[in-house]
Write an enzyme that holds these catalytic residues in place. Structure first.
Site, PDB file in Angstrom:
ATOM      1  N   GLY A 237       0.302  -1.509   0.109  1.00 32.97           N
ATOM      2  CA  GLY A 237      -0.368   0.055   0.163  1.00 32.97           C
ATOM      3  C   GLY A 237       0.838   1.394   0.520  1.00 32.97           C
ATOM      4  O   GLY A 237       0.747   2.363   0.671  1.00 32.97           O
ATOM      5  N   SER A 238       2.251   1.189  -0.123  1.00 30.33           N
ATOM      6  CA  SER A 238       2.912   2.535  -0.558  1.00 30.33           C
ATOM      7  C   SER A 238       2.413   3.999  -1.350  1.00 30.33           C
ATOM      8  O   SER A 238       2.630   5.091  -1.000  1.00 30.33           O
ATOM      9  CB  SER A 238       4.375   1.573  -0.783  1.00 30.33           C
ATOM     10  OG  SER A 238       4.831   1.641  -1.874  1.00 30.33           O
TER      11      SER A 238
ATOM     12  N   LEU B  99      -8.999  -7.548 -13.641  1.00 28.75           N
ATOM     13  CA  LEU B  99     -10.733  -7.429 -13.552  1.00 28.75           C
ATOM     14  C   LEU B  99     -11.103  -8.299 -14.837  1.00 28.75           C
ATOM     15  O   LEU B  99     -10.961  -7.417 -15.924  1.00 28.75           O
ATOM     16  CB  LEU B  99     -10.763  -6.008 -12.928  1.00 28.75           C
ATOM     17  CG  LEU B  99     -10.389  -6.727 -11.444  1.00 28.75           C
ATOM     18  CD1 LEU B  99      -9.872  -4.276 -11.519  1.00 28.75           C
ATOM     19  CD2 LEU B  99     -11.556  -6.579  -9.992  1.00 28.75           C
TER      20      LEU B  99
ATOM     21  N   HIS C 207       1.250   1.512 -13.512  1.00 27.30           N
ATOM     22  CA  HIS C 207       2.314  -0.346 -13.559  1.00 27.30           C
ATOM     23  C   HIS C 207       3.704  -0.066 -13.576  1.00 27.30           C
ATOM     24  O   HIS C 207       4.009   1.166 -14.122  1.00 27.30           O
ATOM     25  CB  HIS C 207       1.450  -0.723 -15.269  1.00 27.30           C
ATOM     26  CG  HIS C 207       2.172  -1.647 -15.379  1.00 27.30           C
ATOM     27  ND1 HIS C 207       1.962  -3.148 -15.315  1.00 27.30           N
ATOM     28  CD2 HIS C 207       3.021  -2.018 -16.296  1.00 27.30           C
ATOM     29  CE1 HIS C 207       2.258  -4.250 -15.818  1.00 27.30           C
ATOM     30  NE2 HIS C 207       3.261  -3.906 -16.024  1.00 27.30           N
TER      31      HIS C 207
ATOM     32  N   GLU D  81       6.385   5.932  -8.678  1.00 20.76           N
ATOM     33  CA  GLU D  81       5.203   5.785  -8.680  1.00 20.76           C
ATOM     34  C   GLU D  81       5.167   6.609  -7.677  1.00 20.76           C
ATOM     35  O   GLU D  81       3.596   6.805  -7.788  1.00 20.76           O
ATOM     36  CB  GLU D  81       5.738   4.255  -8.018  1.00 20.76           C
ATOM     37  CG  GLU D  81       5.676   3.145  -9.867  1.00 20.76           C
ATOM     38  CD  GLU D  81       4.685   1.694  -9.336  1.00 20.76           C
ATOM     39  OE1 GLU D  81       4.105   1.730  -8.463  1.00 20.76           O
ATOM     40  OE2 GLU D  81       6.128   0.608  -9.098  1.00 20.76           O
TER      41      GLU D  81
END
Ligand code: GRF
Length: 211
Positions: free
Chosen positions: A9-10, A90, A106, A171
């Site tokens: 969860g960073s 998904l 990504h 990111e």
């Protein structure tokens, strides 16, 4: 926003912090994980954010999992659904349901290296640049309209772990930036491509110049 995670969860935390520090006209209503043990759940709670688990192992069919996940998301009626290290594919109906407001990050410069093991594959291919991509989610895995990209150098002696760490750091810059600009309407999806109306670039470079 509702943020979906599977692990540390960073990226989620980077978004939560930027949203508060920069006073976006937005808030993170919930963090949902498909893994009950995801460390990011405790991190979210520490930020005072509601959490939920939709455990994929409890559903025999992918469609049933997607359905349960959508129900959990829709409780919060989010404008944005943010995949942040969410490691489940998904189905098309789910993607259609949130079309135009479903985002992913990504760890590669898409369209290079969709799927798993991006850093290993970038090293094996001899890439001089690696990076990360924020994109809208489409039915094809890791293929939707590109919002922002950040490039980092691949350095001599890099291992999968050292490259992953360098990419992850970038990111944490571009996901908040992408969401901030989308929420403010400075980036917009138009006819399948992302348009920057603030004249700011949709890419950045997060490394030292090559020697
Ligand atoms: C990130 O590299 C993300 O791009 C990838 O998995 C990692 C998740 O990290 N899909 P975190 O859970 O956000 O810390």
């Amino acid at each position: 926003m509702v943020i979906l995670i599977s692990g540390q969860g960073s990226n989620m935390e980077a978004v939560v912090k930027a949203c508060a520090a920069e006073q976006w006209p937005a808030r993170v209503s919930a963090v949902i994980s498909n893994r009950p043990q995801a460390p990011g759940l405790a991190l979210a709670r520490a930020h005072g954010i509601a959490t939920a688990v939709v455990d994929h192992t409890r559903y025999a069919q992918r469609a049933d999992f997607d359905h349960a996940l959508a129900a959990a998301i829709d409780t919060h009626q989010p404008d944005w659904v943010v995949l942040a290290g969410f490691m489940r594919v998904l189905g098309a109906p789910f993607v259609r349901r949130y079309e135009g407001r479903l985002l992913n990050i990504h760890p590669s410069l898409l369209p290079a290296f969709p799927g798993l093991h991006t850093h290993r594959r970038a090293l094996a291919a001899g890439c001089a640049l690696a990076g990360a991509t924020v994109h809208f989610v489409s039915a094809e895995l890791d293929h939707g309209p590109i919002v922002l990209q950040s490039a980092v150098p691949v350095l001599a002696g890099d291992t999968e772990a050292s490259l992953a760490a360098r990419v992850l750091a970038t990111e944490h810059d571009i996901y908040p930036q992408a969401l901030r600009r989308l929420i403010h309407g400075q980036l917009r999806l138009q006819e399948g491509l992302v348009l920057a109306t603030d004249q700011q670039p949709r890419w950045c470079w997060a490394g030292q110049e090559a020697a």
